[in-house]
Design a protein around this motif. Structure first.
Motif, PDB file in Angstrom:
ATOM      1  N   TRP B  23       0.878  -1.166   0.000  1.00  0.00           N
ATOM      2  CA  TRP B  23       0.000   0.000   0.000  1.00  0.00           C
ATOM      3  C   TRP B  23       0.911   1.209   0.000  1.00  0.00           C
ATOM      4  O   TRP B  23       1.466   1.541   1.056  1.00  0.00           O
ATOM      5  N   GLY B  24       1.069   1.843  -1.133  1.00  0.00           N
ATOM      6  CA  GLY B  24       1.959   3.005  -1.201  1.00  0.00           C
ATOM      7  C   GLY B  24       3.337   2.630  -0.710  1.00  0.00           C
ATOM      8  O   GLY B  24       3.965   1.707  -1.240  1.00  0.00           O
ATOM      9  N   VAL B  25       3.783   3.314   0.349  1.00  0.00           N
ATOM     10  CA  VAL B  25       5.138   3.107   0.837  1.00  0.00           C
ATOM     11  C   VAL B  25       5.235   1.819   1.661  1.00  0.00           C
ATOM     12  O   VAL B  25       6.313   1.288   1.895  1.00  0.00           O
ATOM     13  N   ILE B  26       4.077   1.309   2.095  1.00  0.00           N
ATOM     14  CA  ILE B  26       4.087   0.143   2.985  1.00  0.00           C
ATOM     15  C   ILE B  26       4.177  -1.155   2.194  1.00  0.00           C
ATOM     16  O   ILE B  26       3.447  -1.366   1.229  1.00  0.00           O
ATOM     17  N   GLN B  27       5.126  -1.997   2.590  1.00  0.00           N
ATOM     18  CA  GLN B  27       5.243  -3.356   2.045  1.00  0.00           C
ATOM     19  C   GLN B  27       5.305  -4.292   3.231  1.00  0.00           C
ATOM     20  O   GLN B  27       6.096  -4.079   4.133  1.00  0.00           O
ATOM     21  N   ILE B  28       4.483  -5.334   3.205  1.00  0.00           N
ATOM     22  CA  ILE B  28       4.525  -6.263   4.337  1.00  0.00           C
ATOM     23  C   ILE B  28       4.237  -7.677   3.843  1.00  0.00           C
ATOM     24  O   ILE B  28       3.413  -7.876   2.944  1.00  0.00           O
ATOM     25  N   SER B  29       4.954  -8.621   4.423  1.00  0.00           N
ATOM     26  CA  SER B  29       4.726 -10.011   4.033  1.00  0.00           C
ATOM     27  C   SER B  29       3.451 -10.503   4.702  1.00  0.00           C
ATOM     28  O   SER B  29       3.081 -10.051   5.787  1.00  0.00           O
ATOM     29  N   VAL B  30       2.757 -11.426   4.040  1.00  0.00           N
ATOM     30  CA  VAL B  30       1.532 -11.977   4.603  1.00  0.00           C
ATOM     31  C   VAL B  30       1.834 -12.623   5.955  1.00  0.00           C
ATOM     32  O   VAL B  30       1.072 -12.492   6.915  1.00  0.00           O
ATOM     33  N   ALA B  31       3.007 -13.273   6.043  1.00  0.00           N
ATOM     34  CA  ALA B  31       3.372 -13.947   7.299  1.00  0.00           C
ATOM     35  C   ALA B  31       3.477 -12.944   8.450  1.00  0.00           C
ATOM     36  O   ALA B  31       2.939 -13.173   9.541  1.00  0.00           O
TER      37      ALA B  31
END
Lengths: 330, 58, 225
Positions: B23-31
């Motif tokens: 989301w925009g600047v946010i990157q996060i792994s599902v885990a």
């Protein structure tokens, strides 16, 4: 202590306005609470949870990159990296403290460079430590030995001219392929780097870079820096979302959860001014140090320490106590 | 094969490329998202679920 | 030889004359047995949020135990043995549980403003444990001796070098990081955890923001022990 007698409705009062014992201890009603039983139950539950999660999901163990696997899987990247180590233009060769004395390479916090002040404690000469040293310690190929002798006999300016022109030509060659380098005055450099590639592919460079004259060794600084100067390790890390600009600090290889608690640390690298600053590492370190001291000092920070009073989550936590009318059995 | 060695081969294989959300600047792994969501859920549950009443002290 | 009066004589106990005696007096004054191992808690200690402190300690012990198991056969064992890999998995997942429980405990204590009533140092030592644990976990990732360690160490060196720490604390030195991970940091974190728990026992669990008059020391209608 008799505490069970119901008492008529008694409205709660602000604790800080009420007379309190000087040591902050509770003088009110108590109830039975078995801490040891709670602890034993918690220990059993946590042990079973860990055993279950470990059985269900196991743990990641992505194979290490060696100089052998790198030079075999990506020989052009290996030779291109070796060329920059030889002419002193690689990431490590121009790093500054604690590896090299490169002027102005150290990161600064305003006018201060703690990196520079800390000094060069792990001196590395990429040309001799990564290339000519291992080549000299692993004789075998007479043409490589002759090339190395030619290199050693030459002046520093001549060495720089050969290695610099070869590095530049290699970067221009199609696919950085040593076989497609335009003809030029490279002296012994192509022979030396091809010899190094063969040593690496034969599995002899890993040990040579690690040991460096010592039998027992636990310090992988040199082989790791050499590998990290290439793009093979970086590409592999990027594919696993481990790179700095991918919030990589909190990620893990495969589909495992990572160090999620580093979310704030890795966050700063994603936003300006840090994402575009040459001093990003030092600046993020300063910001995180200040914030960490802030978290430790919450009890002493006016405003911050009052947030729990303004946003009364405590009304949920202590709802039973606030609701009861003074009877400990209610 | 020892029983514990059998356990080393996990029924759920997480050794494949992870899924990531952006989301925009946010990157996060599902885990990581699952772990953080579970923590928030546990926190909310700890606040909201009724705690068993202990015996009043004598 | 001069004879001295027995300090515990008829006049009653005096200040102990020896270091040992003074330490004992201070310890028993600060931590009387019923306070060190109480079987009662204030009546407001009635929420599931209170179990996360003890859950964190339980997880910490599982982390220590599984780490100890990994230490028995050395740092390469888990790469070549199925049993070793399972013990490594136990270590990883107990760390995940430990960090999760600790953070939930921290959230809970923040919203209780648990530093009130001379409990500031309890918060401080707890926060130090949190950062110590992050450091310990970080060095654990560095000594896995796999691709993850290689990538993390070559990235993390830049942060540590940029402020001079890397000149002494070399994340690419496996031997140094192993020493920090399995001895120095667990020792420090373990010691601070111990102090933290003793502080909680000494001051007791923080009271609510609002108290019933019956629970105040001056309450006339409350029976005193």
């Amino acid at each position: 202590m008799t505490t069970t007698a119901p008492v008529a409705s008694s409205p709660v009062v602000r604790a800080e306005r009420a007379p309190q014992p000087s040591d902050g201890s509770w003088q009110g009603r108590n109830r039975e609470y078995d801490l040891l039983k709670e602890f034993v139950v918690a220990l059993v539950v946590v042990a079973l949870l860990a055993a279950g999660l470990a059985a269900l999901f196991s743990s990641p163990d992505e194979h290490q990159v060696t100089l052998t696997s790198w030079s075999t899987a990506a020989p052009t990247d290996f030779v291109a990296t070796a060329a920059t180590e030889l002419d002193g233009t690689s990431g490590t060769a121009t790093y500054g403290a604690p590896y090299t004395r490169t002027p102005d390479a150290a990161q600064k916090i305003g006018p201060v460079s703690l990196q520079h002040i800390a000094g060069v404690t792990h001196p590395i000469n990429t040309s001799t430590d990564f290339i000519t040293g291992p080549l000299a310690s692993l004789p075998g190929d007479p043409t490589v030995s002759a090339a190395l002798a030619q290199w050693t006999a030459a002046s520093a300016a001549q060495q720089q001219s050969w290695s610099g022109s070869y590095d530049a030509a290699l970067q221009k060659a199609a696919g950085n392929d040593p076989a497609k380098v335009a003809p030029g005055s490279y002296g012994p450099v192509p022979t030396m780097l091809t010899g190094l590639l063969r040593l690496a592919q034969a599995g002899r460079l890993d040990g040579a870079l690690l040991l460096q004259g010592s039998f027992y060794q636990t310090d992988y600084t040199k082989p790791l820096l050499f590998i990290a100067d290439g793009s093979y390790l970086a590409d592999k890390g990027g594919a696993e979302h481990l790179a700095g600009e991918q919030w990589g600090m909190m990620n893990e290889t495969g589909s495992y959860p990572g160090q999620a608690w580093l979310w704030l640390y890795t966050f700063w690298y994603q936003v300006k001014p840090f994402s575009t600053s040459g001093n990003a590492d030092a600046l993020v370190m300063v910001v995180m140090t200040v914030l960490s001291i802030g978290l430790i000092s919450v009890p002493f920070l006016p405003g911050i320490r009052s947030i729990p009073k303004w946003i009364p989550v405590h009304r949920i936590i202590w709802r039973d106590y606030y609701r009861n009318t003074g009877s400990s059995t209610s | 094969m020892m029983p514990l060695q059998l356990l080393a081969t996990s029924p759920v294989n997480l050794n494949h490329r992870g899924h990531y959300l952006h989301w925009g600047v946010i990157q996060i792994s599902v885990a990581n998202l699952v772990v953080i969501s579970l923590m928030l859920l546990l926190f909310a549950a700890a606040l909201l679920l009724p705690f068993p009443k202990g015996r009043a002290s004598r | 030889m001069t004879l001295l009066e027995d300090p515990t004589g008829p006049q009653g106990p005096l200040r102990a004359a020896t270091w040992t005696g003074r330490l004992r007096d201070r310890a028993t004054k600060s931590f009387p047995p019923e306070q060190l191992l109480p079987d009662r808690q204030p009546i407001y200690v009635a929420s599931w949020i209170y179990v996360f402190g003890v859950a964190t300690i339980a997880a910490f012990l599982v982390v220590l135990a599984t780490g100890t198991l990994l230490a028995v056969q050395g740092p390469q064992w888990w790469h070549r043995s199925g049993t070793g890999h399972y013990v490594n998995s136990l270590h990883l997942w107990s760390v995940e549980l430990f960090m999760a429980f600790m953070v939930i405990h921290l959230w809970g204590k923040f919203w209780m403003a648990a530093w009130r009533g001379k409990r500031a140092m309890t918060w401080v030592t707890g926060a130090v444990c949190f950062f110590g644990s992050i450091g310990t976990a970080f060095t654990g990732y560095l000594v896995q001796s796999n691709f993850d360690s290689q990538f993390i160490s070559t990235q993390a060196k830049d942060g540590l070098n940029s402020v001079g720490i890397g000149s002494r604390f070399n994340v690419m030195d496996f031997g140094q990081m192993l020493m920090w991970h399995i001895f120095l940091l667990p020792l420090i974190v373990g010691a601070v955890v111990l102090v933290h728990v003793l502080q909680v026992r000494r001051r007791g669990v923080v009271p609510p923001f609002l108290v019933h008059p019956i629970d105040l020391p001056a309450a006339p209608d409350r029976a005193r022990p």
